[in-house]
Design a protein around this motif. Structure first.
Motif, PDB file in Angstrom:
ATOM      1  N   GLY A 171     -43.398   1.487 -32.315  1.00 53.11           N
ATOM      2  CA  GLY A 171     -42.803   0.657 -33.363  1.00 53.11           C
ATOM      3  C   GLY A 171     -41.747   1.437 -34.119  1.00 53.11           C
ATOM      4  N   LEU A 172     -40.484   1.032 -33.960  1.00 56.96           N
ATOM      5  CA  LEU A 172     -39.383   1.795 -34.553  1.00 56.96           C
ATOM      6  C   LEU A 172     -38.695   1.008 -35.654  1.00 56.96           C
ATOM      7  N   THR A 173     -39.502   0.495 -36.592  1.00 52.77           N
ATOM      8  CA  THR A 173     -38.952  -0.041 -37.829  1.00 52.77           C
ATOM      9  C   THR A 173     -38.720   1.151 -38.759  1.00 52.77           C
ATOM     10  N   HIS A 174     -38.515   0.921 -40.037  1.00 55.85           N
ATOM     11  CA  HIS A 174     -38.211   2.012 -40.967  1.00 55.85           C
ATOM     12  C   HIS A 174     -39.251   3.124 -40.893  1.00 55.85           C
ATOM     13  N   HIS A 179     -40.202   0.832 -28.523  1.00 58.90           N
ATOM     14  CA  HIS A 179     -39.887  -0.354 -29.310  1.00 58.90           C
ATOM     15  C   HIS A 179     -39.873  -1.550 -28.377  1.00 58.90           C
ATOM     16  N   ASP A 180     -40.444  -2.679 -28.812  1.00 61.33           N
ATOM     17  CA  ASP A 180     -40.571  -3.837 -27.930  1.00 61.33           C
ATOM     18  C   ASP A 180     -39.422  -4.831 -28.069  1.00 61.33           C
ATOM     19  N   LEU A 216     -33.427  -1.770 -29.550  1.00 61.16           N
ATOM     20  CA  LEU A 216     -33.560  -0.476 -28.880  1.00 61.16           C
ATOM     21  C   LEU A 216     -32.214  -0.004 -28.334  1.00 61.16           C
ATOM     22  N   GLU A 217     -31.446  -0.909 -27.743  1.00 63.12           N
ATOM     23  CA  GLU A 217     -30.119  -0.558 -27.239  1.00 63.12           C
ATOM     24  C   GLU A 217     -29.206  -0.119 -28.375  1.00 63.12           C
ATOM     25  N   ASN A 218     -29.299  -0.811 -29.512  1.00 65.81           N
ATOM     26  CA  ASN A 218     -28.514  -0.410 -30.689  1.00 65.81           C
ATOM     27  C   ASN A 218     -28.885   0.996 -31.140  1.00 65.81           C
ATOM     28  N   LEU A 219     -30.179   1.288 -31.099  1.00 65.97           N
ATOM     29  CA  LEU A 219     -30.651   2.627 -31.478  1.00 65.97           C
ATOM     30  C   LEU A 219     -30.068   3.691 -30.556  1.00 65.97           C
ATOM     31  N   LYS A 220     -30.113   3.416 -29.273  1.00 59.81           N
ATOM     32  CA  LYS A 220     -29.590   4.376 -28.308  1.00 59.81           C
ATOM     33  C   LYS A 220     -28.093   4.609 -28.493  1.00 59.81           C
ATOM     34  N   ASN A 221     -27.408   3.586 -28.999  1.00 55.72           N
ATOM     35  CA  ASN A 221     -25.963   3.697 -29.230  1.00 55.72           C
ATOM     36  C   ASN A 221     -25.626   4.137 -30.653  1.00 55.72           C
ATOM     37  N   GLY A 222     -26.655   4.540 -31.413  1.00 55.66           N
ATOM     38  CA  GLY A 222     -26.427   5.046 -32.763  1.00 55.66           C
ATOM     39  C   GLY A 222     -26.161   3.978 -33.798  1.00 55.66           C
ATOM     40  N   LYS A 223     -26.533   2.715 -33.502  1.00 57.87           N
ATOM     41  CA  LYS A 223     -26.317   1.623 -34.456  1.00 57.87           C
ATOM     42  C   LYS A 223     -27.647   1.264 -35.115  1.00 57.87           C
ATOM     43  N   LEU A 224     -27.759   1.601 -36.392  1.00 49.69           N
ATOM     44  CA  LEU A 224     -28.996   1.326 -37.124  1.00 49.69           C
ATOM     45  C   LEU A 224     -28.841   0.087 -37.987  1.00 49.69           C
ATOM     46  N   ILE A 225     -29.858  -0.785 -37.954  1.00 47.98           N
ATOM     47  CA  ILE A 225     -29.853  -1.921 -38.869  1.00 47.98           C
ATOM     48  C   ILE A 225     -30.556  -1.543 -40.171  1.00 47.98           C
ATOM     49  N   ILE A 226     -31.145  -0.347 -40.193  1.00 50.05           N
ATOM     50  CA  ILE A 226     -31.872   0.148 -41.368  1.00 50.05           C
ATOM     51  C   ILE A 226     -30.980   1.110 -42.136  1.00 50.05           C
ATOM     52  N   LYS A 227     -30.859   0.906 -43.444  1.00 54.07           N
ATOM     53  CA  LYS A 227     -30.112   1.846 -44.266  1.00 54.07           C
ATOM     54  C   LYS A 227     -31.090   2.815 -44.914  1.00 54.07           C
ATOM     55  N   LYS A 286     -31.122  14.468 -31.155  1.00 54.93           N
ATOM     56  CA  LYS A 286     -31.259  13.472 -30.087  1.00 54.93           C
ATOM     57  C   LYS A 286     -31.827  14.074 -28.800  1.00 54.93           C
ATOM     58  N   ASN A 287     -31.619  15.373 -28.596  1.00 60.34           N
ATOM     59  CA  ASN A 287     -32.148  16.010 -27.377  1.00 60.34           C
ATOM     60  C   ASN A 287     -33.675  16.061 -27.370  1.00 60.34           C
ATOM     61  N   ASN A 288     -34.275  15.904 -28.551  1.00 63.47           N
ATOM     62  CA  ASN A 288     -35.744  15.910 -28.644  1.00 63.47           C
ATOM     63  C   ASN A 288     -36.330  14.499 -28.618  1.00 63.47           C
ATOM     64  N   ILE A 289     -35.453  13.492 -28.492  1.00 64.08           N
ATOM     65  CA  ILE A 289     -35.891  12.097 -28.642  1.00 64.08           C
ATOM     66  C   ILE A 289     -35.681  11.314 -27.352  1.00 64.08           C
ATOM     67  N   ASP A 290     -36.693  10.542 -26.979  1.00 68.31           N
ATOM     68  CA  ASP A 290     -36.582   9.627 -25.846  1.00 68.31           C
ATOM     69  C   ASP A 290     -36.962   8.226 -26.320  1.00 68.31           C
ATOM     70  N   PHE A 291     -35.950   7.352 -26.451  1.00 66.32           N
ATOM     71  CA  PHE A 291     -36.206   5.964 -26.824  1.00 66.32           C
ATOM     72  C   PHE A 291     -36.515   5.155 -25.560  1.00 66.32           C
ATOM     73  N   THR A 292     -37.513   4.281 -25.645  1.00 62.09           N
ATOM     74  CA  THR A 292     -37.905   3.539 -24.458  1.00 62.09           C
ATOM     75  C   THR A 292     -38.521   2.190 -24.809  1.00 62.09           C
ATOM     76  N   ASN A 293     -38.441   1.249 -23.884  1.00 66.81           N
ATOM     77  CA  ASN A 293     -39.205   0.007 -24.001  1.00 66.81           C
ATOM     78  C   ASN A 293     -40.240  -0.102 -22.872  1.00 66.81           C
ATOM     79  N   ASN A 294     -40.482   1.042 -22.245  1.00 70.01           N
ATOM     80  CA  ASN A 294     -41.501   1.134 -21.193  1.00 70.01           C
ATOM     81  C   ASN A 294     -42.725   1.851 -21.767  1.00 70.01           C
TER      82      ASN A 294
END
Length: 425
Positions: free
Chosen positions: A7-10, A30-31, A36-47, A59-67
């Motif tokens: 769960g990748l909300t705030h 994130h489901d 999730l695609e926005n996150l991978k592209n550096g676009k946050l909806i959260i301020k 970012k090298n320590n982070i793996d975003f996934t929907n799997n």
């Protein structure tokens, strides 16, 4: 060591970024594919200040996934989705229940599962996962300061059944966050930890409620609450970080949720309801403070006054409108033209006529008869009061948090209303 966040909300994003900054490999599930695609592209909806910076820097320590199967190699998995609430603070558990079921059917059976989401007391113990590897951790984030609090917590409160094996894993992760691990990690039962989070918020609510009541007395007797605040902060029994600034009731969802939870528990177990009922009543009373000022001092002469509202978010340094006093107020103003500006809100769909969202603060102020400052954004503190006077048609400023402060008193002919001071008429 690898940690998963479900769960990748705030809540989840902040703790994931904090862990990544400690050179821990993290997996963020994130489901919602689009988010999730926005996150991978550096676009946050959260301020959240510094959040984007930390996500980029580590970012090298982070793996975003929907799997969901990508969490199989994690030693610890956090359930870190924010639980949505309605306007009365009632929580909706549908999503978190679904995510937990999906998680426990996938993760390594020897891994530790930690609930980070805020849940009702009794929730964690019912999860079908070995109790020796199941924990509840209290999150104490503050919007606008969340990254700093996640990276350098005052203490870590955790509930569960502690054994020698799980202590070693927990120590390995928490030692990276705490300078004095032995004295700053507080261990307790599940129910105690779940209630500890609510207890913290109830004490904050009590501070806010008392501050509001006393600040209103100030307006009646000619005292100034802003002069009293420093005296309170220097009292060690109250402290310099106490929530004693007056405000427009409770907002944001978290505090309201805890009030509702305690109210429900008190009703169920037949304990005293008077205190909690008083907090709810006080919050509702101050949420309508601006409306009461308008009814008493504006509408009798100018029922259709042009109004400028500065600030839509429920507090500064966030883009959340959850239970926002501004939205509450806008929904009550049916007969006024409203020019609105907020530094981070660029779209507002309330399905109401006569609402105009401006892209410039002075454009919003122009030709207004009433100026209302609802959110204490730093952009509003540096407004030029002489320019405001030239742009406004009227002379009424409603400034609950006293953002303009002494600027207004130096210019005559303004009717100025703020919490904690005698009204300037």
């Amino acid at each position: 060591m690898k940690i998963g966040f479900i769960g990748l909300t705030h809540l989840g994003l902040v703790y994931l970024a904090a862990a990544a900054s400690k050179n821990i490999n993290v997996v963020g599930f994130h489901d919602n594919k689009k988010e999730l695609e926005n996150l991978k592209n550096g676009k946050l909806i959260i301020k959240e200040p510094q959040l984007n910076k930390y996500l980029k820097n580590y970012k090298n320590n982070i793996d975003f996934t929907n799997n969901i199967s990508d969490i199989k190699n994690c030693n610890i998995v956090y359930i870190s989705v924010d639980i949505p609430t309605n306007q009365t603070g009632k929580s909706n558990y549908l999503r978190i229940n679904k995510l937990i079921n999906k998680t426990i059917n996938t993760m390594n059976k020897k891994a530790i599962l930690i609930i980070l989401s805020q849940v009702v007391p009794g929730y964690t113990r019912k999860i079908k996962w070995p109790l020796n590897n199941l924990f509840y951790q209290v999150e104490t984030l503050i919007f606008g300061k969340a990254i700093q609090r996640a990276i350098n917590p005052e203490r870590i409160i955790i509930g569960g059944n502690f054994s020698e094996s799980n202590k070693k894993v927990l120590k390995k992760i928490y030692e990276t966050f705490l300078k004095n691990f032995k004295f700053k990690i507080i261990k307790m039962k599940y129910e105690s930890a779940e209630l500890a989070k609510i207890s913290i918020n109830l004490f904050l609510i009590s501070n806010v409620s008392i501050a509001n009541n006393l600040s209103e007395i100030c307006t009646k007797i000619g005292a100034d609450w802003s002069e009293i605040i420093p005296a309170l902060r220097l009292d060690k029994r109250i402290g310099k970080y106490a929530y004693i600034n007056p405000g427009l009731g409770l907002s944001g969802g978290n505090l309201e949720r805890d009030l509702r939870t305690i109210y429900s528990l008190s009703s169920k177990y037949k304990t005293d309801l008077n205190t909690v009922s008083a907090f709810i009543k006080t919050s509702n009373y101050y949420k309508s403070w601006v409306l009461r000022i308008l009814n008493k001092y504006v509408y009798k002469k100018h029922p259709k006054a042009n109004i400028c509202i500065l600030g839509l978010t429920y507090k500064k340094n966030t883009n959340s409108l959850k239970n926002s006093p501004s939205i509450y107020l806008i929904n009550k103003l049916k007969f006024n033209n409203l020019n609105i500006f907020d530094p981070v809100i660029t779209n507002l769909s309330l399905h109401k006529n006569k609402i105009f969202l401006k892209v410039n603060v002075y454009e919003a102020i122009k030709n207004s008869e009433v100026l209302i400052i609802m959110t204490p954004w730093k952009e509003f503190k540096i407004l030029n009061i002489n320019k405001i006077k030239k742009l406004m048609k009227g002379n009424i400023i409603i400034d609950p948090m006293n953002i303009l402060g002494e600027k207004v008193s130096k210019i005559a002919n303004f009717n100025y209303f703020t919490l904690g001071k005698k009204y300037q008429l």
